[in-house]
Design a protein around this motif. Structure first.
Motif, PDB file in Angstrom:
ATOM      1  N   ASP A 271       0.854  -1.184   0.000  1.00  0.00           N
ATOM      2  CA  ASP A 271       0.000   0.000   0.000  1.00  0.00           C
ATOM      3  C   ASP A 271       0.891   1.235   0.000  1.00  0.00           C
ATOM      4  O   ASP A 271       1.637   1.475   0.952  1.00  0.00           O
ATOM      5  CB  ASP A 271      -0.894  -0.019   1.237  1.00  0.00           C
ATOM      6  N   SER A 272       0.806   2.024  -1.055  1.00  0.00           N
ATOM      7  CA  SER A 272       1.676   3.193  -1.206  1.00  0.00           C
ATOM      8  C   SER A 272       1.005   4.498  -0.810  1.00  0.00           C
ATOM      9  O   SER A 272       1.549   5.571  -1.062  1.00  0.00           O
ATOM     10  CB  SER A 272       2.165   3.286  -2.662  1.00  0.00           C
ATOM     11  N   THR A 273      -0.160   4.427  -0.176  1.00  0.00           N
ATOM     12  CA  THR A 273      -0.905   5.649   0.131  1.00  0.00           C
ATOM     13  C   THR A 273      -0.091   6.613   0.980  1.00  0.00           C
ATOM     14  O   THR A 273       0.052   7.798   0.641  1.00  0.00           O
ATOM     15  CB  THR A 273      -2.219   5.299   0.856  1.00  0.00           C
TER      16      THR A 273
ATOM     17  N   ARG B 218      -0.133   1.054  -5.665  1.00  0.00           N
ATOM     18  CA  ARG B 218      -1.496   0.856  -5.171  1.00  0.00           C
ATOM     19  C   ARG B 218      -1.788   1.869  -4.070  1.00  0.00           C
ATOM     20  O   ARG B 218      -1.040   1.969  -3.083  1.00  0.00           O
ATOM     21  CB  ARG B 218      -1.669  -0.573  -4.650  1.00  0.00           C
TER      22      ARG B 218
ATOM     23  N   THR C 293      -4.901   3.068  -1.497  1.00  0.00           N
ATOM     24  CA  THR C 293      -6.151   2.510  -0.974  1.00  0.00           C
ATOM     25  C   THR C 293      -7.112   3.557  -0.435  1.00  0.00           C
ATOM     26  O   THR C 293      -8.252   3.229  -0.098  1.00  0.00           O
ATOM     27  CB  THR C 293      -5.849   1.487   0.132  1.00  0.00           C
TER      28      THR C 293
ATOM     29  N   THR D 130      -5.922   3.065  -8.257  1.00  0.00           N
ATOM     30  CA  THR D 130      -6.830   3.541  -7.217  1.00  0.00           C
ATOM     31  C   THR D 130      -8.125   3.984  -7.862  1.00  0.00           C
ATOM     32  O   THR D 130      -8.133   4.434  -9.012  1.00  0.00           O
ATOM     33  CB  THR D 130      -6.222   4.713  -6.424  1.00  0.00           C
TER      34      THR D 130
END
Length: 718
Positions: A200-202, A225, A227, A250
């Protein structure tokens, strides 16, 4: 940056519209300059089955580019002749609902190790809350870097490995090498972003944005990605290595109600996982505001609800050189308060609502424009829609293959919600090309034109200048003037000049509202049924006046029967000699009293009536029969109720073929109306009578100081 360069200029019209490769027609100036060349499957070599053409809502062919495609099953293929140097392929296709699979790809007979994945996951959308909609959004797009460069004349084939696939159109592109990291930029990978797409790269994106204020966030090649949506984005550039290399996965990229602005988003892809349309969800690339002086360019936006749903302050925003594909709703919507926004040189395909829209909700969109965009296959609304707003422009766009509930371009006062700002100032619609646009509206059970001006919820009083338009192969009408809400609001202030109409299915002008428009230098060829359909709805709402500004040709006839709709290719029917030629036709008068308007004399209801201004003889009522007729008999009526006492009206009958020069047909004389005998009077016309515009001039009335008629009926029989 993957710019939309001049390499695509020679094939701008090919994107979604041409079925053959060759010299570009003059109207190719409309639309975006594209970095790819499109080739239709139906013009390629195939062992499959061609489908279409078909414009029937709900059919697979109706949503295809060119209304045609090719269906292949296991072992069958479509082989394209490569039109330009290319190293990448994007394919528009459809597979049956619930299915997925792969296509093998061949270059000059050699199968590549890479396959092209196909799926129905993002297709077959249902929007039951939208009246008139059916299951739609049948097609999708899939892309592939070929791993080699092909040359013009090479052969690229796609072959089904088992799944039934309907192949629509192939885009061939020479994709430049990935760009390098700008000096001084903050890479998202330095903040922990995972380019494999597994992690998860948020938070990494958020941290990079915070660290790069006033500078650039770099998104290296890879799959990332996210989220949850990003917010607080301002005073920063988000930049990738190119939309084929840097990909963010996304369904909600930026969601913020305000921003200080200076946001620049460029050169990467945002690809979502939106499979249905849920209007309460912000499943958009941008939802809300980027703030003033921002820009979006070089983006690949796909599988979202909306590309950009813009509210709040987006002053002077520039959206250019982007591809927006496969959205379940709009491609871009300026949802009120847009000031100085420029949307230009974008390519949009397969939108589930308006591809580009300005909707002046809460505050007017002002001084904004849609310029040089190419739009193809919006499958549940318009190519371009302007809903209210002030001093707006739609220029040099290419729109093709609209489906249900949509025109190529709509200029409308449909408000949907309040508060709404109706059309005002000058609305400029210039240099647009519309190909196979317009569709049946199932809610109306009749067509929407290729270019529609719609007083849906209120009168159109703005100055609307429609200039230099090319309309080709509209399945129904070219220009439509309508009050789509059924209230009969007028359309005024419209000028249409410099238009070319070719092969329109029914009529050139479909006038269903009261009001007026001036036409100048409008030429038409291959008109399907008649030049003009002029039957305002409701029937007593008033007339629509077409003013001939000169230079018009090829569309002088008028559909003769307002009780029927012209069908594509149907000739103008010969009138029934026993049919009332005046019923439902546009009527005007020198004056009217209160609600007793001219249309009530031709609405087919003898209990409603026209009454002129009182104590002001002479007074005239004029009915446009639509075409010249050898009228032999008039029946004049007053309401049959005994409350109407017997009276004599002094009436002269005049006629005209052009609406400007009238001559006397029957001189003034008294006609007796008596409820004991039905309150009717018959006027016999001379044998040589030929008129289109019927005028009754009343100079006296023994029962009331005004002209009065409940029905004016005109017949061919004596």
């Amino acid at each position: 940056m993957t710019a939309f360069t001049s390499a695509g200029a020679a094939v701008a019209l090919a994107a979604g519209t041409l079925v053959a490769l060759g010299a570009v027609p003059a109207q190719a100036a409309a639309g975006a300059t594209l970095p790819f060349t499109s080739v239709e499957a139906e013009s390629a070599t195939t062992s499959g089955t061609r489908i279409g053409p078909d414009v029937t809502q709900g059919s697979l062919a109706s949503e295809a580019s060119g209304r045609q495609a090719v269906r292949i099953t296991a072992g069958q293929r479509v082989e394209f002749t490569v039109p330009r140097t290319a190293n990448a392929l994007n394919l528009a296709y459809s597979v049956p609902d619930g299915q997925s699979g792969t296509l093998d790809v061949y270059v000059n007979g050699t199968r590549l190790s890479r396959t092209l994945a196909v799926t129905s996951k993002y297709s077959y959308v249902d929007t039951g809350w939208i009246a008139g909609s059916r299951t739609h959004h049948f097609y999708d797009n899939a892309r592939l870097l070929l791993g080699q460069t092909v040359q013009p004349g090479d052969k690229v084939a796609v072959e089904s490995t088992g799944t039934q696939v309907t192949v629509d159109v192939a885009d061939f592109e020479q994709v430049a090498a990935a760009a390098g990291q700008p000096a001084g930029s903050v890479s998202v990978t330095s903040k922990g972003a995972d380019p494999s797409g597994q992690g998860d790269s948020t938070q990494a994106f958020r941290d990079a944005i915070a660290a790069a204020q006033g500078g650039t966030v770099w998104i290296p090649p890879g799959d990332y990605r996210i989220t949850s949506s990003l917010s607080g984005v301002q005073n920063v550039t988000l930049q990738g290595a190119g939309s084929w290399y840097s990909v963010v996965h996304t369904s909600r990229f930026i969601d913020q109600s305000n921003s200080a602005g200076a946001v620049r988003i460029r050169d990467f892809a945002v690809i979502g996982e939106v499979t249905e349309r849920v209007d309460s969800n912000p499943d958009n690339f941008v939802n809300g505001s980027l703030g003033p002086n921002s820009s979006v360019s070089g983006m690949w936006i796909q599988h979202l609800k909306v590309g950009l749903w813009l509210t709040g302050n987006n002053d002077n925003l520039v959206v250019e050189n982007n591809r927006i594909l496969d959205t379940t709703a709009d491609g871009l919507n300026l949802n009120g308060n847009a000031r100085g926004v420029r949307v230009r040189n974008n390519f949009l395909r397969n939108q589930g609502d308006d591809a580009l829209a300005m909707w002046s909700l809460y505050a007017a969109d002002t001084n904004s424009s849609f310029d040089n965009n190419t739009i193809t296959q919006p499958n549940l609304a318009n190519g371009i829609a302007v809903y209210g707003g002030t001093d707006l422009a739609v220029r040099n766009n290419l729109v093709s293959d609209t489906n249900a509930l949509g025109s190529g371009i709509a200029i409308s006062n449909q408000k949907f919600l309040d508060p709404f700002s109706p059309l005002a100032g000058t609305i400029t619609v210039d240099g647009n090309t519309l190909v196979r646009t317009g569709a049946i509206n199932p809610n109306w059970n009749h067509p929407m034109g290729a270019l529609r001006v719609d007083s849906y919820d209120s009168a159109v009083n703005a100055t609307v200048n429609i200039t230099n338009t090319t309309i080709t192969d509209s399945p129904y009408s070219a220009f439509e003037f309508v009050s789509g809400g059924g209230q009969g609001h007028p359309v005024r202030g419209v000028t249409v000049s410099g238009a070319t109409v070719r092969n329109t299915g029914t009529v050139v002008v479909q006038a269903e509202a009261q009001g007026a428009a001036t036409f100048r230098d409008v030429t038409a060829t291959q008109v399907g049924a008649a030049g003009v359909y002029n039957c305002p709805y409701p029937a007593n709402s008033g007339a629509f006046t077409l003013t001939d500004g000169g230079g018009n040709s090829g569309w002088s006839s008028t559909w003769s029967d307002c009780s029927t709709w012209p069908q594509p290719g149907q000739s103008n029917p010969q009138p029934d000699p026993n049919r009332n030629l005046a019923k439902g036709r546009p009527a005007t008068a020198t004056g009217s009293q209160d609600v007793y308007t001219p249309g009530k004399a031709v609405d087919g209801d003898a209990n409603s009536y026209w009454e002129s201004a009182n104590n002001a003889f002479p007074q005239s009522l004029t009915v446009d029969l639509g075409s010249p007729y050898a009228v032999r008999r008039l029946v004049l009526k007053l309401p049959p109720s005994s409350a109407w006492g017997a009276r004599t009206e002094t009436v002269a009958v005049l006629g005209s073929t052009d609406g400007s020069s009238f001559s006397t047909v029957v001189g003034a004389q008294g006609y007796r109306f008596d409820p004991a005998t039905g309150n009717t009077a018959t006027v016999t016309l001379p044998a040589n009578t030929n008129l289109r515009h019927l005028r009754l001039t009343v100079t006296g009335n023994t029962g009331w100081p005004a002209g009065q008629f409940s029905e004016v009926e005109a017949y061919l029989t004596s």
